[in-house]
Design a protein around this motif. Sequence first.
Motif, PDB file in Angstrom:
ATOM      1  N   TRP A  28      35.697  52.238  28.791  1.00  0.00           N
ATOM      2  CA  TRP A  28      35.271  51.113  27.965  1.00  0.00           C
ATOM      3  C   TRP A  28      34.729  50.001  28.852  1.00  0.00           C
ATOM      4  CZ3 TRP A  28      38.601  47.927  24.044  1.00  0.00           C
ATOM      5  CH2 TRP A  28      37.787  47.529  22.981  1.00  0.00           C
ATOM      6  N   ASP A  29      33.968  50.388  29.863  1.00  0.00           N
ATOM      7  CA  ASP A  29      33.272  49.459  30.763  1.00  0.00           C
ATOM      8  C   ASP A  29      34.222  48.517  31.506  1.00  0.00           C
ATOM      9  OD1 ASP A  29      30.900  48.667  31.943  1.00  0.00           O
ATOM     10  OD2 ASP A  29      30.591  47.039  30.532  1.00  0.00           O
TER      11      ASP A  29
ATOM     12  N   GLN B 148      37.194  47.290  30.726  1.00  0.00           N
ATOM     13  CA  GLN B 148      37.828  46.236  29.933  1.00  0.00           C
ATOM     14  C   GLN B 148      38.993  46.769  29.120  1.00  0.00           C
ATOM     15  OE1 GLN B 148      34.159  45.135  27.857  1.00  0.00           O
ATOM     16  NE2 GLN B 148      34.458  43.082  28.683  1.00  0.00           N
TER      17      GLN B 148
ATOM     18  N   LYS C  73      38.100  42.322  26.938  1.00  0.00           N
ATOM     19  CA  LYS C  73      36.916  42.370  26.074  1.00  0.00           C
ATOM     20  C   LYS C  73      36.840  41.112  25.202  1.00  0.00           C
ATOM     21  CE  LYS C  73      34.117  45.637  23.662  1.00  0.00           C
ATOM     22  NZ  LYS C  73      33.093  45.798  24.658  1.00  0.00           N
TER      23      LYS C  73
ATOM     24  N   ARG D 271      35.697  41.772  32.856  1.00  0.00           N
ATOM     25  CA  ARG D 271      35.960  43.177  33.104  1.00  0.00           C
ATOM     26  C   ARG D 271      36.294  43.409  34.566  1.00  0.00           C
ATOM     27  NH1 ARG D 271      31.500  46.503  34.909  1.00  0.00           N
ATOM     28  NH2 ARG D 271      29.730  45.193  35.393  1.00  0.00           N
TER      29      ARG D 271
ATOM     30  N   ALA E 217      35.537  45.431  37.897  1.00  0.00           N
ATOM     31  CA  ALA E 217      34.365  46.115  38.434  1.00  0.00           C
ATOM     32  C   ALA E 217      34.545  46.357  39.923  1.00  0.00           C
ATOM     33  CB  ALA E 217      33.112  45.275  38.197  1.00  0.00           C
TER      34      ALA E 217
ATOM     35  N   ARG F 166      30.277  49.618  37.951  1.00  0.00           N
ATOM     36  CA  ARG F 166      30.957  50.521  37.014  1.00  0.00           C
ATOM     37  C   ARG F 166      32.115  51.230  37.708  1.00  0.00           C
ATOM     38  NH1 ARG F 166      30.626  51.724  31.777  1.00  0.00           N
ATOM     39  NH2 ARG F 166      31.151  53.851  31.273  1.00  0.00           N
TER      40      ARG F 166
END
Length: 57
Positions: free
Chosen positions: A27-28, A30, A35, A40, A42, A48
């Motif tokens: 979910w990227d 998060q 979210k 997030r 990273a 990613r």
Amino acid sequence: MGASSRGAHLLRRSAAFLYFWLLYAFWDGQSLGKKLFGIRVAQKGDGRMGVGQAAVR
């Protein structure tokens, strides 16, 4: 600590691990709270996070 208590503890720990691992990986980067606030997790570079990196994190 009884056997049922240990089993419940293991179940809670496994559920927490799966929650964060699956959300960060798919979910990227998060969780639900991240979210909500638009932040997030990273990595440097492309940003990613992979499945393995999420599991280690």
